[in-house]
Design an enzyme around this catalytic site. Structure first.
Site, PDB file in Angstrom:
ATOM      1  N   TYR A  67      67.143   1.910  25.049  1.00 32.82           N
ATOM      2  CA  TYR A  67      68.358   2.385  25.734  1.00 32.82           C
ATOM      3  C   TYR A  67      69.617   1.997  24.961  1.00 32.82           C
ATOM      4  CZ  TYR A  67      65.934   4.535  29.524  1.00 32.82           C
ATOM      5  OH  TYR A  67      65.143   5.397  30.237  1.00 32.82           O
ATOM      6  N   ASP A 104      74.497  10.837  29.993  1.00 32.95           N
ATOM      7  CA  ASP A 104      75.362  10.461  28.865  1.00 32.95           C
ATOM      8  C   ASP A 104      76.842  10.325  29.217  1.00 32.95           C
ATOM      9  OD1 ASP A 104      76.270  13.146  28.971  1.00 32.95           O
ATOM     10  OD2 ASP A 104      74.864  13.783  27.411  1.00 32.95           O
ATOM     11  N   HIS A 119      70.398  11.822  37.631  1.00 34.39           N
ATOM     12  CA  HIS A 119      69.492  10.869  36.991  1.00 34.39           C
ATOM     13  C   HIS A 119      70.192   9.579  36.574  1.00 34.39           C
ATOM     14  CE1 HIS A 119      66.577  14.407  35.933  1.00 34.39           C
ATOM     15  NE2 HIS A 119      66.537  14.065  37.196  1.00 34.39           N
ATOM     16  N   CYS A 127      70.902  -5.065  38.298  1.00 39.25           N
ATOM     17  CA  CYS A 127      69.878  -6.106  38.332  1.00 39.25           C
ATOM     18  C   CYS A 127      68.658  -5.571  39.082  1.00 39.25           C
ATOM     19  CB  CYS A 127      70.440  -7.338  39.035  1.00 39.25           C
ATOM     20  SG  CYS A 127      69.169  -8.581  39.340  1.00 39.25           S
ATOM     21  N   CYS A 148      70.910 -11.326  35.061  1.00 35.88           N
ATOM     22  CA  CYS A 148      71.943 -11.229  36.089  1.00 35.88           C
ATOM     23  C   CYS A 148      72.625 -12.582  36.274  1.00 35.88           C
ATOM     24  CB  CYS A 148      71.285 -10.785  37.388  1.00 35.88           C
ATOM     25  SG  CYS A 148      72.399 -10.718  38.788  1.00 35.88           S
ATOM     26  N   GLY A 188      71.602  24.855  29.701  1.00 35.89           N
ATOM     27  CA  GLY A 188      70.992  23.879  28.795  1.00 35.89           C
ATOM     28  C   GLY A 188      69.937  23.008  29.431  1.00 35.89           C
TER      29      GLY A 188
HETATM   30  P1  OAD Z   1      65.052  19.426  28.021  1.00 39.50           P
HETATM   31  O1  OAD Z   1      64.991  18.719  26.709  1.00 39.50           O
HETATM   32  O2  OAD Z   1      63.795  19.578  28.808  1.00 39.50           O
HETATM   33  O3  OAD Z   1      65.649  20.889  27.817  1.00 39.50           O
HETATM   34  C1  OAD Z   1      66.816  21.130  27.069  1.00 39.50           C
HETATM   35  C2  OAD Z   1      67.115  22.608  27.146  1.00 39.50           C
HETATM   36  O4  OAD Z   1      68.322  22.852  26.463  1.00 39.50           O
HETATM   37  C3  OAD Z   1      66.040  23.492  26.485  1.00 39.50           C
HETATM   38  O5  OAD Z   1      65.692  24.550  27.391  1.00 39.50           O
HETATM   39  C4  OAD Z   1      66.730  24.040  25.238  1.00 39.50           C
HETATM   40  O6  OAD Z   1      66.311  25.354  24.911  1.00 39.50           O
HETATM   41  C5  OAD Z   1      68.187  24.029  25.690  1.00 39.50           C
HETATM   42  N1  OAD Z   1      69.194  23.922  24.609  1.00 39.50           N
HETATM   43  C6  OAD Z   1      69.130  23.209  23.458  1.00 39.50           C
HETATM   44  N2  OAD Z   1      70.287  23.308  22.774  1.00 39.50           N
HETATM   45  C7  OAD Z   1      71.120  24.098  23.504  1.00 39.50           C
HETATM   46  C8  OAD Z   1      72.462  24.565  23.351  1.00 39.50           C
HETATM   47  N3  OAD Z   1      73.208  24.235  22.296  1.00 39.50           N
HETATM   48  N4  OAD Z   1      72.973  25.367  24.311  1.00 39.50           N
HETATM   49  C9  OAD Z   1      72.234  25.705  25.404  1.00 39.50           C
HETATM   50  N5  OAD Z   1      70.965  25.303  25.608  1.00 39.50           N
HETATM   51  C10 OAD Z   1      70.410  24.496  24.683  1.00 39.50           C
HETATM   52  O7  OAD Z   1      66.194  18.694  28.884  1.00 39.50           O
HETATM   53  P2  OAD Z   1      66.441  18.732  30.458  1.00 39.50           P
HETATM   54  O8  OAD Z   1      66.137  20.060  31.034  1.00 39.50           O
HETATM   55  O9  OAD Z   1      67.788  18.163  30.686  1.00 39.50           O
HETATM   56  O10 OAD Z   1      64.794  13.111  32.988  1.00 39.50           O
HETATM   57  O11 OAD Z   1      65.341  17.685  30.952  1.00 39.50           O
HETATM   58  C11 OAD Z   1      65.332  17.306  32.301  1.00 39.50           C
HETATM   59  C12 OAD Z   1      64.942  15.866  32.451  1.00 39.50           C
HETATM   60  O12 OAD Z   1      63.737  15.592  31.712  1.00 39.50           O
HETATM   61  C13 OAD Z   1      65.927  14.870  31.851  1.00 39.50           C
HETATM   62  O13 OAD Z   1      67.019  14.610  32.692  1.00 39.50           O
HETATM   63  C14 OAD Z   1      65.056  13.651  31.680  1.00 39.50           C
HETATM   64  C15 OAD Z   1      63.825  14.278  31.080  1.00 39.50           C
HETATM   65  O14 OAD Z   1      62.636  13.608  31.297  1.00 39.50           O
HETATM   66  C16 OAD Z   1      64.736  11.784  33.167  1.00 39.50           C
HETATM   67  O15 OAD Z   1      64.861  10.990  32.261  1.00 39.50           O
HETATM   68  C17 OAD Z   1      64.511  11.399  34.591  1.00 39.50           C
END
Ligand code: OAD
Length: 246
Positions: A67, A104, A119, A127, A148, A188
């Site tokens: 992290y 982020d 998330h 803690c 902590c 995205g």
């Molecule tokens: P993913 O990595 O699963 O998907 C990212 C998406 O962004 C994909 O569909 C890409 O095609 C798209 N993409 C990439 N670059 C792009 C751009 N410049 N413009 C538009 N689209 C673009 O990420 P998330 O859907 O956010 O959870 O994943 C969901 C969750 O899975 C996250 O929050 C995380 C992960 O496990 C936890 O950590 C709980």
């Protein structure tokens, strides 16, 4: 050429109820890695080794160091034109809500205020024993998990790990704003992680015009009203311009 439909043009106005769900893709152009796909974090790391409470308990320093590495990346980058376009939308549209799966903090750094972080947030820590929150840590740069100052428990990032519940008040509010929205953007996100993935579907079922922006089709593409293929940092500024909100 970006296809702006009449529905999108009519609904993106200051008096509309507009809501957005974002995923890792909106931050890709800032230089933050996404999760899935060839270059995604989960192709290099195993979620079960890093993003769950058992991993943290058995190897806290390793999880903490991972992290810290992600925080360093985020601290070195800034919001991109996609984030700025969404901040502009919030300025112009009275009823605007931004739901994000991202940890982020880049939406807030761009200026969005009405943000629902499903998330958690990687810059915040808590803690594991007494739940005390820490915005600032005694040694921000250390790769060793801090303790902590109240109870001596280990401090973890305030993000949702696999197997954990989402913050219930935030997920409820997210569904509420989706349900009352007239226009909903899914931007995205691969739309595979629940419950976030069902928010755009629910918005459309409740009557919203559903627009998806992604560099490639996803599992919800066949369901949306309008799919705009391309980078969010390029498409969103054009939408603002075309709809008179730039
Ligand atoms: P993913 O990595 O699963 O998907 C990212 C998406 O962004 C994909 O569909 C890409 O095609 C798209 N993409 C990439 N670059 C792009 C751009 N410049 N413009 C538009 N689209 C673009 O990420 P998330 O859907 O956010 O959870 O994943 C969901 C969750 O899975 C996250 O929050 C995380 C992960 O496990 C936890 O950590 C709980």
């Amino acid at each position: 050429m970006i296809e702006i439909t009449d529905e999108l043009r009519n609904l993106l106005n200051p008096d509309s109820a507009v809501a957005v769900l974002t995923g890792a893709g909106i931050s890709a152009e800032s230089g933050v890695p996404t999760f899935r796909g060839e270059e995604g974090l989960w192709s290099k790391f195993r979620p079960e080794e890093l993003a769950n409470v058992d991993a943290f308990m058995s190897n806290p320093d390793m999880v903490w160091a991972w992290y810290q590495h992600r925080r360093e990346i985020i601290n070195e980058v800034g919001p991109n034109p996609g984030h700025h376009a969404l901040a502009r939308m919030e300025e112009k549209i009275h009823d605007f809500s931004l739901i994000t799966q991202n940890v982020d903090g880049l939406h807030r750094r761009a200026g969005n205020k009405n943000v629902y972080e499903l998330h958690g947030n990687i810059q915040r820590n808590k803690c594991i024993d007494c739940g005390k929150f820490f915005d600032k840590l005694p040694d921000e740069a250390s790769d060793k998990v801090p303790e902590c100052d109240e109870c001596g428990g280990k401090i973890r990032p305030d993000v949702v790990w696999f197997g954990e519940m989402l913050p219930q008040d935030i997920i409820h509010r997210a569904f509420e704003v989706a349900e009352k929205s007239a226009l909903f953007f899914s931007i995205g996100t691969s739309a595979v992680v629940q419950p976030a993935a069902s928010i755009p579907v629910m918005a459309k079922q409740a009557g919203a015009y559903l627009v998806e922006i992604n560099v490639e089709p996803t599992v919800i593409t066949s369901y949306v009203d309008l799919f705009l293929q391309g980078k969010s940092g390029e498409i969103l500024p054009v939408i603002l311009e075309e709809c008179g909100l730039a």
